[in-house]
Design an enzyme around this catalytic site. Structure first.
Site, mmCIF file in Angstrom:
data_model
loop_
_atom_site.group_PDB
_atom_site.id
_atom_site.type_symbol
_atom_site.label_atom_id
_atom_site.label_comp_id
_atom_site.label_asym_id
_atom_site.label_seq_id
_atom_site.Cartn_x
_atom_site.Cartn_y
_atom_site.Cartn_z
ATOM 1 N N CYS A 117 13.261 -8.164 -5.911
ATOM 2 C CA CYS A 117 12.695 -8.094 -4.331
ATOM 3 C C CYS A 117 12.466 -7.004 -3.896
ATOM 4 O O CYS A 117 11.145 -6.763 -3.518
ATOM 5 C CB CYS A 117 13.998 -8.656 -3.606
HETATM 6 C C1 UDX Z 1 18.353 -7.989 -2.398
HETATM 7 C C2 UDX Z 1 18.924 -8.048 -0.940
HETATM 8 O O1 UDX Z 1 20.170 -7.485 -1.055
HETATM 9 C C3 UDX Z 1 18.880 -9.468 -0.603
HETATM 10 O O2 UDX Z 1 19.340 -9.546 0.729
HETATM 11 C C4 UDX Z 1 17.145 -9.966 -0.611
HETATM 12 O O3 UDX Z 1 17.194 -11.451 -0.194
HETATM 13 C C5 UDX Z 1 16.805 -9.979 -2.171
HETATM 14 O O4 UDX Z 1 16.969 -8.363 -2.513
HETATM 15 P P1 UDX Z 1 19.074 -8.141 -5.016
HETATM 16 O O5 UDX Z 1 17.672 -7.733 -5.500
HETATM 17 O O6 UDX Z 1 19.871 -9.257 -5.700
HETATM 18 O O7 UDX Z 1 19.097 -8.514 -3.342
HETATM 19 O O8 UDX Z 1 20.092 -6.722 -5.418
HETATM 20 P P2 UDX Z 1 21.057 -6.048 -4.374
HETATM 21 O O9 UDX Z 1 22.441 -6.317 -4.759
HETATM 22 O O10 UDX Z 1 20.665 -5.614 -2.861
HETATM 23 O O11 UDX Z 1 20.660 -4.524 -5.112
HETATM 24 C C6 UDX Z 1 19.522 -4.046 -5.464
HETATM 25 C C7 UDX Z 1 19.445 -2.852 -6.348
HETATM 26 O O12 UDX Z 1 19.645 -1.730 -5.803
HETATM 27 C C8 UDX Z 1 20.116 -2.937 -7.396
HETATM 28 O O13 UDX Z 1 19.203 -2.412 -8.561
HETATM 29 C C9 UDX Z 1 21.271 -1.931 -7.411
HETATM 30 O O14 UDX Z 1 21.755 -1.246 -8.517
HETATM 31 C C10 UDX Z 1 20.557 -0.870 -6.340
HETATM 32 N N1 UDX Z 1 21.518 -0.269 -5.217
HETATM 33 C C11 UDX Z 1 22.205 -0.845 -4.416
HETATM 34 C C12 UDX Z 1 21.614 0.986 -5.478
HETATM 35 O O15 UDX Z 1 21.131 1.750 -6.170
HETATM 36 N N2 UDX Z 1 22.351 1.645 -4.379
HETATM 37 C C13 UDX Z 1 23.032 0.899 -3.590
HETATM 38 O O16 UDX Z 1 23.837 1.717 -2.451
HETATM 39 C C14 UDX Z 1 22.911 -0.235 -3.304
#
Ligand code: UDX
Length: 451
Positions: free
Chosen positions: A278
């Site tokens: 996403c």
């Molecule tokens: C995301 C959105 O949260 C969701 O609402 C949307 O519909 C789809 O995209 P997702 O891609 O499943 O969901 O993952 P998420 O848990 O949000 O994490 C995304 C990425 O960001 C991961 O690689 C995670 O490691 C990274 N991340 C997250 C960080 O590096 N730092 C943070 O503080 C939070």
């Protein structure tokens, strides 16, 4: 309600199964006959906690899959389009959306009753009204608004917790071309009596989805930039962000004086970069859309730029510290824990960088190694490294251990490393560990240890 869902990918299947679980009658449609057979046989084609149980609870009663789009549309009052919207060479590729809309429109031509078509896939603002609606009208020979409704209903599901996210929504966004469409779309979620419902236009719904994901991705890139800077000035970004996070706008103070404190600093956690299906795709699509519209969007471009740089900046100290030929173990291929999804994972940049620098690389992941091998094949010769599913074995003779994914299984790394001789350099891309736990440690957003 009787519902048809086009596409049994991640979004379509989770939405279809959850809506059936909530009491609707759902038929999911896919052109892949083998996948349809697997679903009807009770086998869940995607890895998502709780989904197989929920699916088997409704299969054969309120839920089924089919390759027959015509029958599914004719037998339902509403169709959700949940097909893929990949980012093409320069912009979002709407090919699958267009062909789904055409096939649905052909069915509407012979359908007597009012039907609502809603886009669930993430699409750039304007798509529902300027791409989907005209195709539906042309293929059906009917008029949107009079004979059928058209809307946009984005999903906000995190991988790994998509089922609880669907069943406990923090908001529902229903955008429609008119009140009647919005009313029908809202009925789908009428069970959520306590949840805020945003009733709006399709373009606003599309923009809400992109803005939500772009904001979260931008917060991460901002945190990564501040993390790199914190390390350079000799302070720990964790402490910096904790101080920032106490702002009442992030951690509200309630009337009784207590604070609402999320357990982690939501999307302010510096790391080795964001991945997944996403964030990268959506920010790229919105940035490309802004460029095409002649609207400057340097923040979106910057969020992507930092994310592209971050994996390289993170492994640079490892590359500097070791002699070529040394063994390096990379822990984690999935873009985050509790999923086997490796799409856009920082690992896909980190592994080729380490192999190019001349190291012998071993990659470990509890469940994502097969996916990693096929994705890595697009970036490098995927056989230039060892894939190891046994954690202990993967660490053997490592001169450096690079932690990319915060799997729970890695939490005991300090114990596993304690007796290794010589002590490996541990590079912590998710700040999972206290620096003092290792003899040699570098962590994202943390000052380099004084030697
Ligand atoms: C995301 C959105 O949260 C969701 O609402 C949307 O519909 C789809 O995209 P997702 O891609 O499943 O969901 O993952 P998420 O848990 O949000 O994490 C995304 C990425 O960001 C991961 O690689 C995670 O490691 C990274 N991340 C997250 C960080 O590096 N730092 C943070 O503080 C939070």
């Amino acid at each position: 309600m009787k519902l048809s869902v086009i596409g049994t990918g991640y979004v379509g299947l989770v939405s279809g199964v959850c809506l059936a679980h909530l009491g609707h009658e759902v038929q999911c449609v896919d052109i892949d006959a083998a996948k349809v057979d697997r679903i009807n046989g009770g086998e869940c084609p995607i890895h998502e906690d709780g989904l197989p149980e929920l699916m088997n609870g409704v299969l054969g009663t309120r839920f089924s899959a089919t390759t027959d789009l015509g029958e599914a549309v004719q037998n339902s009052e509403m169709t959700l389009i949940a097909v893929g919207t990949p980012f093409g060479e320069e912009r979002i590729d709407l090919g699958q959306i267009e062909s789904a809309a055409r096939a649905i429109g052909e069915q509407l031509a012979t359908k007597d009753s009012y039907h609502v078509v809603a886009v669930k896939s993430t699409v750039v603002p304007g798509t529902t009204e300027t791409v989907v609606l005209p195709i539906l009208e042309e293929a059906s020979g009917k008029k949107a608004g009079a004979d059928f409704g058209v809307g946009m209903n984005p999903e906000f599901l995190r991988e790994g917790v998509a089922v609880p996210d669907f069943l406990n929504p923090d908001r529902i966004v229903v955008g429609g071309i008119d009140e009647r469409t919005v009313d029908v779309m809202s009925q789908l979620y009428s069970i959520f009596t306590e949840t805020d419902v945003v009733r709006t236009t399709p373009s606003t719904a599309e923009m809400i989805k992109y803005t939500a994901n772009s904001l979260l991705a931008t917060l991460i890139s901002f945190s990564n930039e501040i993390g790199n800077l914190s390390a350079a000035v000799g302070v720990d970004v964790t402490e910096v962000m904790e101080g920032v996070h106490l702002d009442h706008r992030f951690s509200p103070i309630l009337e009784d004086g207590t604070r609402v404190r999320p357990s982690s600093l939501t999307y302010l956690e510096a790391g080795c970069g964001f991945g997944g299906s996403c964030f990268p795709k959506d920010v790229m699509a919105l940035e490309a859309h802004a460029r095409a519209a002649g609207v400057p969007a340097p923040i979106l471009a910057g969020a992507l730029e930092i994310n592209a740089l971050q994996p390289g900046l993170f492994v640079a100290p490892v590359i500097d510290a070791l002699e070529p030929g040394a063994s390096v173990t990379v822990l984690g291929a999935a873009f985050k824990p509790n999923t086997d999804d490796v799409r856009e994972s920082p690992t896909l940049r980190i592994v080729p960088a380490l192999v190019d620098a001349g190291f012998k690389v071993t990659l470990h992941d509890p469940i994502a190694l097969d996916n990693a091998r096929s994705e890595l094949a697009q970036h490098m010769n995927a056989d230039d490294l060892e894939y190891q599913a046994d954690l202990d074995a993967s660490l053997k003779s490592a001169a450096a251990i690079v932690v990319v994914t915060s799997w729970d299984a890695y939490r005991t790394l300090p114990d596993m490393v304690a007796n290794m001789q010589p002590q490996p350099l541990v590079a912590d891309g998710r700040r999972m560990f206290e620096p003092g736990k290792f003899a040699r440690y570098v962590g994202v957003g943390r000052p380099l240890a004084k030697s």
